[in-house]
Write a protein that holds these residues in place. Structure first.
Motif, PDB file in Angstrom:
ATOM      1  N   SER A   1       7.491  20.480  21.423  1.00 24.85           N
ATOM      2  CA  SER A   1       6.664  21.237  20.493  1.00 24.85           C
ATOM      3  C   SER A   1       7.147  22.678  20.451  1.00 24.85           C
ATOM      4  O   SER A   1       7.527  23.249  21.483  1.00 24.85           O
ATOM      5  N   GLU A   2       7.113  23.268  19.269  1.00 25.11           N
ATOM      6  CA  GLU A   2       7.508  24.677  19.163  1.00 25.11           C
ATOM      7  C   GLU A   2       6.538  25.581  19.915  1.00 25.11           C
ATOM      8  O   GLU A   2       6.853  26.720  20.220  1.00 25.11           O
ATOM      9  N   GLU A   3       5.360  25.056  20.241  1.00 31.12           N
ATOM     10  CA  GLU A   3       4.370  25.838  20.980  1.00 31.12           C
ATOM     11  C   GLU A   3       4.600  25.788  22.489  1.00 31.12           C
ATOM     12  O   GLU A   3       4.121  26.656  23.218  1.00 31.12           O
TER      13      GLU A   3
ATOM     14  N   PRO B   1       9.522  19.545  12.727  1.00 29.08           N
ATOM     15  CA  PRO B   1       9.620  18.232  13.355  1.00 29.08           C
ATOM     16  C   PRO B   1       9.981  17.121  12.382  1.00 29.08           C
ATOM     17  O   PRO B   1      10.587  16.128  12.774  1.00 29.08           O
TER      18      PRO B   1
ATOM     19  N   GLY C   1       3.018  13.110  21.073  1.00 22.20           N
ATOM     20  CA  GLY C   1       2.699  14.317  20.318  1.00 22.20           C
ATOM     21  C   GLY C   1       1.418  14.169  19.533  1.00 22.20           C
ATOM     22  O   GLY C   1       0.653  13.236  19.720  1.00 22.20           O
ATOM     23  N   SER C   2       1.236  15.083  18.624  1.00 14.22           N
ATOM     24  CA  SER C   2       0.010  15.122  17.844  1.00 14.22           C
ATOM     25  C   SER C   2       0.001  14.027  16.781  1.00 14.22           C
ATOM     26  O   SER C   2       1.040  13.556  16.335  1.00 14.22           O
TER      27      SER C   2
END
Length: 82
Positions: free
Chosen positions: A21-23, A53, A73-74
């Protein structure tokens, strides 16, 4: 969470590409650093960072060299279709 996915793949001799994740990219990057320190050959553990993504997912799904994909992931990202 990453180690639950990558360790079995590495244990049987597969290469790994991780797109965190970029976070929260730092865990994947730290594992990359540790793999280098441990003497893993270049290209065995790979970390790809970025903010799109869907582009990465499309490449992984359509590339004939990719034999297996494991997704964590989400729901939002998991539903993205190319």
């Amino acid at each position: 969470m990453l180690t639950r996915k990558i360790v079995p793949a590495l244990a049987v001799g597969c290469t790994v590409v991780v797109h965190p994740s970029e976070e929260t990219p730092f865990t994947a990057l730290a594992i990359n650093y540790l793999a280098d320190l441990a003497g893993f050959p270049k290209g065995v553990y790979n970390t790809v960072v970025g903010t799109d993504p869907s582009e990465m997912g499309k490449e992984l799904c359509e590339n004939k060299k990719v034999a297996k994909i494991s997704f964590t992931g989400s729901t939002r990202v998991g539903k993205i279709r190319s």
